[in-house]
Motif scaffolding. Structure first.
Motif, PDB file in Angstrom:
ATOM      1  N   ARG A   1       0.748  -1.023   0.269  1.00 41.47           N
ATOM      2  CA  ARG A   1       0.019   0.082   0.315  1.00 41.47           C
ATOM      3  C   ARG A   1       0.942   1.804   0.130  1.00 41.47           C
ATOM      4  NH1 ARG A   1      -4.628   0.063  -2.040  1.00 41.47           N
ATOM      5  NH2 ARG A   1      -4.886  -1.595  -0.567  1.00 41.47           N
ATOM      6  N   SER A   2       2.176   0.899   0.627  1.00 41.19           N
ATOM      7  CA  SER A   2       2.655   1.920   0.498  1.00 41.19           C
ATOM      8  C   SER A   2       3.661   2.296  -1.176  1.00 41.19           C
ATOM      9  CB  SER A   2       4.297   1.898   1.510  1.00 41.19           C
ATOM     10  OG  SER A   2       5.278   3.276   1.479  1.00 41.19           O
ATOM     11  N   VAL A   3       3.511   1.326  -1.468  1.00 40.43           N
ATOM     12  CA  VAL A   3       4.367   1.314  -3.061  1.00 40.43           C
ATOM     13  C   VAL A   3       3.872   2.504  -3.522  1.00 40.43           C
ATOM     14  CG1 VAL A   3       5.658   0.800  -4.530  1.00 40.43           C
ATOM     15  CG2 VAL A   3       6.036   0.095  -2.660  1.00 40.43           C
ATOM     16  N   MET A   4       2.016   1.605  -3.487  1.00 44.12           N
ATOM     17  CA  MET A   4       1.291   2.216  -4.120  1.00 44.12           C
ATOM     18  C   MET A   4       0.656   3.503  -4.141  1.00 44.12           C
ATOM     19  SD  MET A   4      -1.177  -1.541  -4.339  1.00 44.12           S
ATOM     20  CE  MET A   4      -2.651  -1.136  -4.931  1.00 44.12           C
ATOM     21  N   GLU A   5       0.645   4.177  -2.402  1.00 43.68           N
ATOM     22  CA  GLU A   5       0.746   5.579  -2.225  1.00 43.68           C
ATOM     23  C   GLU A   5       1.463   6.185  -3.000  1.00 43.68           C
ATOM     24  OE1 GLU A   5      -0.114   5.500   1.659  1.00 43.68           O
ATOM     25  OE2 GLU A   5      -1.872   4.259   1.611  1.00 43.68           O
ATOM     26  N   GLY A   6       3.117   5.820  -3.023  1.00 40.71           N
ATOM     27  CA  GLY A   6       3.934   7.098  -3.714  1.00 40.71           C
ATOM     28  C   GLY A   6       4.024   6.799  -5.208  1.00 40.71           C
ATOM     29  N   ILE A   7       2.922   5.736  -5.777  1.00 36.43           N
ATOM     30  CA  ILE A   7       2.930   6.405  -7.227  1.00 36.43           C
ATOM     31  C   ILE A   7       1.901   7.384  -7.442  1.00 36.43           C
ATOM     32  CG2 ILE A   7       1.914   4.307  -9.418  1.00 36.43           C
ATOM     33  CD1 ILE A   7       3.570   2.230  -8.196  1.00 36.43           C
ATOM     34  N   GLU A   8       1.005   7.251  -6.850  1.00 36.64           N
ATOM     35  CA  GLU A   8      -0.132   8.409  -6.660  1.00 36.64           C
ATOM     36  C   GLU A   8       0.519   9.565  -6.678  1.00 36.64           C
ATOM     37  OE1 GLU A   8      -4.480   6.529  -6.652  1.00 36.64           O
ATOM     38  OE2 GLU A   8      -2.996   6.997  -8.217  1.00 36.64           O
ATOM     39  N   LYS A   9       1.539   9.424  -5.983  1.00 33.52           N
ATOM     40  CA  LYS A   9       1.685  11.353  -5.785  1.00 33.52           C
ATOM     41  C   LYS A   9       2.964  11.047  -6.743  1.00 33.52           C
ATOM     42  CE  LYS A   9       0.736  10.317  -0.678  1.00 33.52           C
ATOM     43  NZ  LYS A   9       1.379  10.585   0.808  1.00 33.52           N
ATOM     44  N   LYS A  10       3.125  10.859  -7.872  1.00 36.21           N
ATOM     45  CA  LYS A  10       4.306  10.200  -8.974  1.00 36.21           C
ATOM     46  C   LYS A  10       5.740  10.448  -8.319  1.00 36.21           C
ATOM     47  CE  LYS A  10       0.991  12.534 -10.592  1.00 36.21           C
ATOM     48  NZ  LYS A  10      -0.468  11.513 -11.270  1.00 36.21           N
ATOM     49  N   GLN A  11       6.081   8.835  -7.761  1.00 29.83           N
ATOM     50  CA  GLN A  11       7.219   8.965  -7.463  1.00 29.83           C
ATOM     51  C   GLN A  11       7.525   7.716  -8.258  1.00 29.83           C
ATOM     52  OE1 GLN A  11       6.242   8.704  -2.882  1.00 29.83           O
ATOM     53  NE2 GLN A  11       8.307   7.818  -3.015  1.00 29.83           N
ATOM     54  N   ARG A  12       8.885   7.643  -8.443  1.00 29.05           N
ATOM     55  CA  ARG A  12       9.137   6.494  -9.408  1.00 29.05           C
ATOM     56  C   ARG A  12       9.937   5.316  -8.567  1.00 29.05           C
ATOM     57  NH1 ARG A  12       8.443   5.914 -14.558  1.00 29.05           N
ATOM     58  NH2 ARG A  12      10.420   4.770 -14.521  1.00 29.05           N
ATOM     59  N   ASN A  13      10.718   5.945  -8.052  1.00 26.62           N
ATOM     60  CA  ASN A  13      11.730   4.586  -7.554  1.00 26.62           C
ATOM     61  C   ASN A  13      11.128   4.370  -5.823  1.00 26.62           C
ATOM     62  OD1 ASN A  13      13.000   4.910  -9.738  1.00 26.62           O
ATOM     63  ND2 ASN A  13      14.146   6.690  -8.751  1.00 26.62           N
ATOM     64  N   PHE A  14      11.931   3.029  -5.646  1.00 29.24           N
ATOM     65  CA  PHE A  14      11.624   2.714  -4.040  1.00 29.24           C
ATOM     66  C   PHE A  14      12.499   2.019  -3.613  1.00 29.24           C
ATOM     67  CE2 PHE A  14       6.957   3.981  -6.404  1.00 29.24           C
ATOM     68  CZ  PHE A  14       6.884   4.544  -5.803  1.00 29.24           C
ATOM     69  N   LEU A  15      12.366   1.434  -2.063  1.00 26.48           N
ATOM     70  CA  LEU A  15      13.014   0.405  -1.924  1.00 26.48           C
ATOM     71  C   LEU A  15      12.450  -0.528  -0.531  1.00 26.48           C
ATOM     72  CD1 LEU A  15      15.832  -1.366  -1.105  1.00 26.48           C
ATOM     73  CD2 LEU A  15      16.318   0.450   0.304  1.00 26.48           C
ATOM     74  N   LEU A  16      12.049  -2.012  -0.519  1.00 19.60           N
ATOM     75  CA  LEU A  16      11.502  -2.670  -0.023  1.00 19.60           C
ATOM     76  C   LEU A  16      12.658  -3.070   1.183  1.00 19.60           C
ATOM     77  CD1 LEU A  16       8.282  -3.375  -0.770  1.00 19.60           C
ATOM     78  CD2 LEU A  16       8.388  -1.204   0.245  1.00 19.60           C
ATOM     79  N   VAL A  17      13.049  -2.899   2.007  1.00 16.81           N
ATOM     80  CA  VAL A  17      13.809  -3.821   2.930  1.00 16.81           C
ATOM     81  C   VAL A  17      13.116  -5.163   3.935  1.00 16.81           C
ATOM     82  CG1 VAL A  17      16.492  -3.647   3.899  1.00 16.81           C
ATOM     83  CG2 VAL A  17      15.695  -1.711   2.475  1.00 16.81           C
ATOM     84  N   MET A  18      13.864  -6.549   3.473  1.00 20.01           N
ATOM     85  CA  MET A  18      13.073  -6.960   4.303  1.00 20.01           C
ATOM     86  C   MET A  18      13.602  -8.086   4.190  1.00 20.01           C
ATOM     87  SD  MET A  18       9.079  -7.222   2.029  1.00 20.01           S
ATOM     88  CE  MET A  18       8.636  -8.209   2.559  1.00 20.01           C
ATOM     89  N   ALA A  19      13.415  -8.771   5.648  1.00 22.41           N
ATOM     90  CA  ALA A  19      14.511 -10.269   6.206  1.00 22.41           C
ATOM     91  C   ALA A  19      14.357 -11.095   5.270  1.00 22.41           C
ATOM     92  CB  ALA A  19      14.554  -9.601   7.336  1.00 22.41           C
ATOM     93  N   THR A  20      15.555 -12.100   5.427  1.00 18.64           N
ATOM     94  CA  THR A  20      15.279 -13.385   5.065  1.00 18.64           C
ATOM     95  C   THR A  20      14.100 -14.005   5.298  1.00 18.64           C
ATOM     96  OG1 THR A  20      17.561 -13.873   4.428  1.00 18.64           O
ATOM     97  CG2 THR A  20      15.874 -15.455   4.186  1.00 18.64           C
ATOM     98  N   GLY A  21      12.923 -14.732   3.778  1.00 11.62           N
ATOM     99  CA  GLY A  21      12.281 -15.474   5.055  1.00 11.62           C
ATOM    100  C   GLY A  21      11.105 -14.797   5.052  1.00 11.62           C
ATOM    101  N   THR A  22      11.006 -13.629   4.879  1.00 11.50           N
ATOM    102  CA  THR A  22       9.867 -12.541   5.707  1.00 11.50           C
ATOM    103  C   THR A  22       8.316 -12.010   3.789  1.00 11.50           C
ATOM    104  OG1 THR A  22      10.474 -10.853   4.721  1.00 11.50           O
ATOM    105  CG2 THR A  22      10.568 -11.084   7.052  1.00 11.50           C
ATOM    106  N   GLY A  23       8.722 -13.233   3.082  1.00  7.59           N
ATOM    107  CA  GLY A  23       7.985 -12.859   1.794  1.00  7.59           C
ATOM    108  C   GLY A  23       8.302 -11.631   0.429  1.00  7.59           C
ATOM    109  N   LYS A  24       9.653 -11.916   0.787  1.00  9.87           N
ATOM    110  CA  LYS A  24       9.606 -10.999  -0.372  1.00  9.87           C
ATOM    111  C   LYS A  24       9.156 -10.525  -1.527  1.00  9.87           C
ATOM    112  CE  LYS A  24      14.198 -10.850  -0.056  1.00  9.87           C
ATOM    113  NZ  LYS A  24      14.199 -11.992   1.742  1.00  9.87           N
ATOM    114  N   THR A  25       9.233 -12.343  -2.531  1.00  6.09           N
ATOM    115  CA  THR A  25       8.981 -12.712  -3.600  1.00  6.09           C
ATOM    116  C   THR A  25       7.805 -11.930  -3.851  1.00  6.09           C
ATOM    117  OG1 THR A  25      11.066 -14.246  -3.971  1.00  6.09           O
ATOM    118  CG2 THR A  25       9.215 -14.442  -5.481  1.00  6.09           C
ATOM    119  N   ARG A  26       6.927 -12.650  -2.815  1.00  2.00           N
ATOM    120  CA  ARG A  26       5.425 -12.863  -2.778  1.00  2.00           C
ATOM    121  C   ARG A  26       4.794 -11.228  -2.666  1.00  2.00           C
ATOM    122  NH1 ARG A  26       1.678 -16.590  -1.528  1.00  2.00           N
ATOM    123  NH2 ARG A  26       2.567 -18.406  -2.011  1.00  2.00           N
ATOM    124  N   THR A  27       5.420 -10.087  -2.181  1.00  2.26           N
ATOM    125  CA  THR A  27       4.854  -8.642  -1.954  1.00  2.26           C
ATOM    126  C   THR A  27       4.853  -8.107  -3.370  1.00  2.26           C
ATOM    127  OG1 THR A  27       5.795  -8.862   0.428  1.00  2.26           O
ATOM    128  CG2 THR A  27       5.804  -6.628  -0.791  1.00  2.26           C
TER     129      THR A  27
END
Length: 225
Positions: free
Chosen positions: A168-194
């Motif tokens: 939801r945070s990334v989607m809100e950023g896109i609505e605000k015309k942002q283009r670059n995002f970085l999600l930092v997630m630990a091993t096993g937290t489901g980065k691929t699924r996210t």
């Protein structure tokens, strides 16, 4: 040192040709495109043949003959960004003159190319020009995409609270015309699924059609003697 005419012929024309544009075909590319603009205040009639006109170096045309994009050229010894404001004015004035949709904006010195989707995202450097199919697809997406705030996240793909918040945070950023995002997630937290759930939402909302999923693995080694 190349003149602007040489830059256009030797560099910009060649890069447009590589993207499938025939610069000598008037149904694809219009050079020195004539744009009518208002006369200065207090002037009733044009005092020169050029007053009341602007001339865009290139206008790329869609299959319907309508302008898809403006390309403003500067000679290779100049900073491409010098043409930024000029290209922007041409796009808005073409829309005023012809009605319809706002053209995409390019400005280049032959060595660097910048792409600007006006009213959506800031200019960014690109490696080449899009094809006609690409530009028509970009235009379709711009006209038909839905608000991301109204798009549901598929919790069967990523349903954990922190995954939903990240998406939801990334989607809100896109609505605000942002283009670059970085999600930092630990091993096993489901980065691929996210990421998959995010792409799924973007596709259903009509914001993207194709996505490159690039897996980058960096191996870190300890110091070795």
């Amino acid at each position: 040192m190349k003149t602007e005419a040489e830059t256009r012929k030797e560099l910009i024309d060649a890069k447009l040709h590589k993207a499938g544009w025939d610069v000598n075909n008037l149904t694809q590319v219009s050079k020195e495109f004539d744009i009518s603009v208002p006369l200065p205040d207090g002037v009733a009639e044009a005092r020169t043949p050029y007053e009341g006109h602007q001339y865009s170096d290139y206008v790329l045309l869609g299959r319907d003959g309508k302008p898809l994009a403006v390309v403003e050229a500067k000679k290779s010894s100049k900073d491409a960004s010098i043409g930024r404001e000029q290209a922007k004015q041409y796009c808005y004035n073409i829309q005023k003159q012809n009605g319809g949709k706002l053209p995409f904006c390019f400005y280049s010195n032959g060595l660097e190319i910048f792409f600007w989707d006006l009213e959506n995202y800031p200019p960014r450097k690109v490696v080449g020009y899009p094809t006609r199919d690409d530009l028509e697809r970009f235009l379709y997406i711009r006209e038909h995409r839905k608000r991301l705030a109204d798009e549901l996240i598929n919790t069967a793909i990523a349903g954990r609270d922190y995954q939903i918040r990240a998406i939801r945070s990334v989607m809100e950023g896109i609505e605000k015309k942002q283009r670059n995002f970085l999600l930092v997630m630990a091993t096993g937290t489901g980065k691929t699924r996210t990421c998959i759930a995010l792409v799924d939402a973007l596709m259903r909302a009509g914001h993207v059609e194709r996505v490159l999923f690039n897996l980058w693995i960096e191996l870190l080694y300890g110091n070795r003697d």
